[in-house]
Write a protein that holds these residues in place. Structure first.
Motif, PDB file in Angstrom:
ATOM      1  N   GLY A  96       0.798  -1.220   0.000  1.00 28.75           N
ATOM      2  CA  GLY A  96       0.000   0.000   0.000  1.00 28.75           C
ATOM      3  C   GLY A  96       0.823   1.257   0.000  1.00 28.75           C
ATOM      4  O   GLY A  96       0.303   2.349   0.133  1.00 28.75           O
ATOM      5  N   GLY A  97       2.128   1.108  -0.156  1.00 24.86           N
ATOM      6  CA  GLY A  97       2.985   2.277  -0.307  1.00 24.86           C
ATOM      7  C   GLY A  97       3.498   2.848   0.974  1.00 24.86           C
ATOM      8  O   GLY A  97       4.351   3.718   0.975  1.00 24.86           O
ATOM      9  N   PHE A  98       2.980   2.356   2.104  1.00 27.76           N
ATOM     10  CA  PHE A  98       3.292   3.041   3.342  1.00 27.76           C
ATOM     11  C   PHE A  98       4.693   2.791   3.854  1.00 27.76           C
ATOM     12  O   PHE A  98       5.221   3.563   4.618  1.00 27.76           O
ATOM     13  N   THR A 100       7.261   2.277   1.805  1.00 24.06           N
ATOM     14  CA  THR A 100       8.223   2.627   0.765  1.00 24.06           C
ATOM     15  C   THR A 100       8.665   4.054   0.986  1.00 24.06           C
ATOM     16  O   THR A 100       7.885   4.981   0.848  1.00 24.06           O
TER      17      THR A 100
ATOM     18  N   THR B  31      -5.514   2.504  -5.583  1.00 26.82           N
ATOM     19  CA  THR B  31      -5.018   3.178  -4.398  1.00 26.82           C
ATOM     20  C   THR B  31      -4.499   4.560  -4.737  1.00 26.82           C
ATOM     21  O   THR B  31      -3.831   4.739  -5.757  1.00 26.82           O
ATOM     22  N   TYR B  33      -2.746   8.308  -2.961  1.00 23.09           N
ATOM     23  CA  TYR B  33      -1.884   8.739  -1.870  1.00 23.09           C
ATOM     24  C   TYR B  33      -1.771  10.260  -1.866  1.00 23.09           C
ATOM     25  O   TYR B  33      -1.917  10.909  -2.894  1.00 23.09           O
ATOM     26  N   TYR B  35       1.362  12.878  -0.666  1.00 20.63           N
ATOM     27  CA  TYR B  35       2.725  13.056  -0.196  1.00 20.63           C
ATOM     28  C   TYR B  35       2.973  14.540   0.062  1.00 20.63           C
ATOM     29  O   TYR B  35       2.406  15.402  -0.605  1.00 20.63           O
ATOM     30  N   ILE B  45       5.169  10.291   2.856  1.00 16.36           N
ATOM     31  CA  ILE B  45       3.800   9.870   2.631  1.00 16.36           C
ATOM     32  C   ILE B  45       2.922  10.342   3.782  1.00 16.36           C
ATOM     33  O   ILE B  45       3.324  10.287   4.943  1.00 16.36           O
ATOM     34  N   MET B  46       1.742  10.840   3.433  1.00 19.31           N
ATOM     35  CA  MET B  46       0.798  11.301   4.454  1.00 19.31           C
ATOM     36  C   MET B  46      -0.350  10.312   4.612  1.00 19.31           C
ATOM     37  O   MET B  46      -0.738   9.965   5.723  1.00 19.31           O
ATOM     38  N   PHE B  47      -0.919   9.925   3.486  1.00 18.10           N
ATOM     39  CA  PHE B  47      -2.073   9.036   3.504  1.00 18.10           C
ATOM     40  C   PHE B  47      -1.970   8.039   2.355  1.00 18.10           C
ATOM     41  O   PHE B  47      -1.451   8.344   1.292  1.00 18.10           O
ATOM     42  N   SER B  48      -2.535   6.877   2.608  1.00 12.79           N
ATOM     43  CA  SER B  48      -2.714   5.878   1.574  1.00 12.79           C
ATOM     44  C   SER B  48      -4.170   5.441   1.665  1.00 12.79           C
ATOM     45  O   SER B  48      -4.664   5.147   2.752  1.00 12.79           O
ATOM     46  N   ILE B  55      -5.052   4.546   5.427  1.00  8.85           N
ATOM     47  CA  ILE B  55      -3.896   4.443   6.308  1.00  8.85           C
ATOM     48  C   ILE B  55      -3.323   5.843   6.490  1.00  8.85           C
ATOM     49  O   ILE B  55      -3.078   6.545   5.508  1.00  8.85           O
ATOM     50  N   ILE B  56      -3.156   6.208   7.720  1.00  6.55           N
ATOM     51  CA  ILE B  56      -2.700   7.555   8.039  1.00  6.55           C
ATOM     52  C   ILE B  56      -1.310   7.485   8.648  1.00  6.55           C
ATOM     53  O   ILE B  56      -1.067   6.731   9.591  1.00  6.55           O
ATOM     54  N   ASN B  57      -0.397   8.318   8.122  1.00 12.15           N
ATOM     55  CA  ASN B  57       0.894   8.440   8.759  1.00 12.15           C
ATOM     56  C   ASN B  57       0.679   9.108  10.109  1.00 12.15           C
ATOM     57  O   ASN B  57       0.111  10.203  10.190  1.00 12.15           O
TER      58      ASN B  57
END
Lengths: 112, 114
Positions: A96-98, A100, B31, B33, B35, B45-48, B55-57
């Motif tokens: 999901g890129g998190f 990377t 998906t 994102y 950034y 990355i901030m959000f996916s 998914i939250i950073n």
């Protein structure tokens, strides 16, 4: 999280081959290695991706040794328009890129 | 056709304001994102987000919130803007599983908070 280390900057001349090496000592089994190019005022652009050995496309080649702890992006016969920041990324494409992480990148200056 | 488009390209606003940045992708990716690229050019990355999971950073302030009206859009809302929010924000998309194509980024939105 797999971290990457790249040279901060590199200089080259038009027509030369440029090799940018990236270190990623804690690369995981499921991780792929991906390189991006970013010009000023633009988003990063995918260049090439590989898992092991050698990958080549119309833009670049990517060399990955057997231990996968490093990789080398090779740009053949660079031109002025190849002046950009090049990022090496290591990560699992399915995560999901998190995980990377973009590093600081390598600023390539191509001179006439 | 622009694959990932963001609007506006530039945004100048005062501290305390609320603003939104829009993002649309026409790639059919699952998906999306957000950034943030700071002045030192680090991309974080901030959000996916896909249609199942956000998914939250954890380092992102809750003043930032993504909103996805549909699969092709992921907008970024920012409340009570602060000077430190000044940066370039990039939207991106990907189709996990198609590992050879990586992320496709938009051209960025330069946010300046004064």
């Amino acid at each position: 999280l797999a971290k990457t280390t790249q040279p901060i900057s590199m200089d080259s001349y038009e027509g030369q081959e440029v090799n940018i090496t990236c270190s990623h000592n804690n690369i995981a089994t499921n991780d792929y290695i991906t390189w991006y190019q970013q010009f000023p005022s633009q988003g990063p652009r995918f260049i090439i991706q590989g898992y092991k050995t050698k990958v080549t496309n119309e833009v670049a080649s990517l060399f990955i040794p057997a231990d996968r702890k490093s990789s080398t992006l090779s740009l053949p016969r660079v031109s002025l328009s190849d002046t950009a920041v090049y990022y090496c990324l290591v990560g699992d494409p399915l995560d999901g890129g998190f995980k990377t992480i973009f590093g600081a990148g390598t600023r390539l200056f191509v001179k006439a | 056709d622009t694959a990932v488009s963001q609007t506006p390209k530039y945004l100048v606003t005062q501290m305390g304001n609320d603003k939104s940045i829009k993002c649309e992708q026409n790639l059919g990716h699952d998906t999306m994102y957000w950034y943030k690229q700071d002045s030192k050019k680090f991309l974080k990355i901030m959000f996916s987000y896909n249609n199942k999971e956000l998914i939250i950073n954890e380092t992102v302030p809750n003043r930032f919130s993504p909103k996805s009206p549909d699969k092709a859009h992921l907008n970024l809302h920012i409340n009570s803007l602060e000077l430190g929010d000044s940066a370039v924000y990039f939207c991106a998309s990907s189709r996990p599983g198609q590992s050879r194509y990586g992320y496709t980024f938009g051209s960025g939105t330069r946010l300046t908070v004064v």
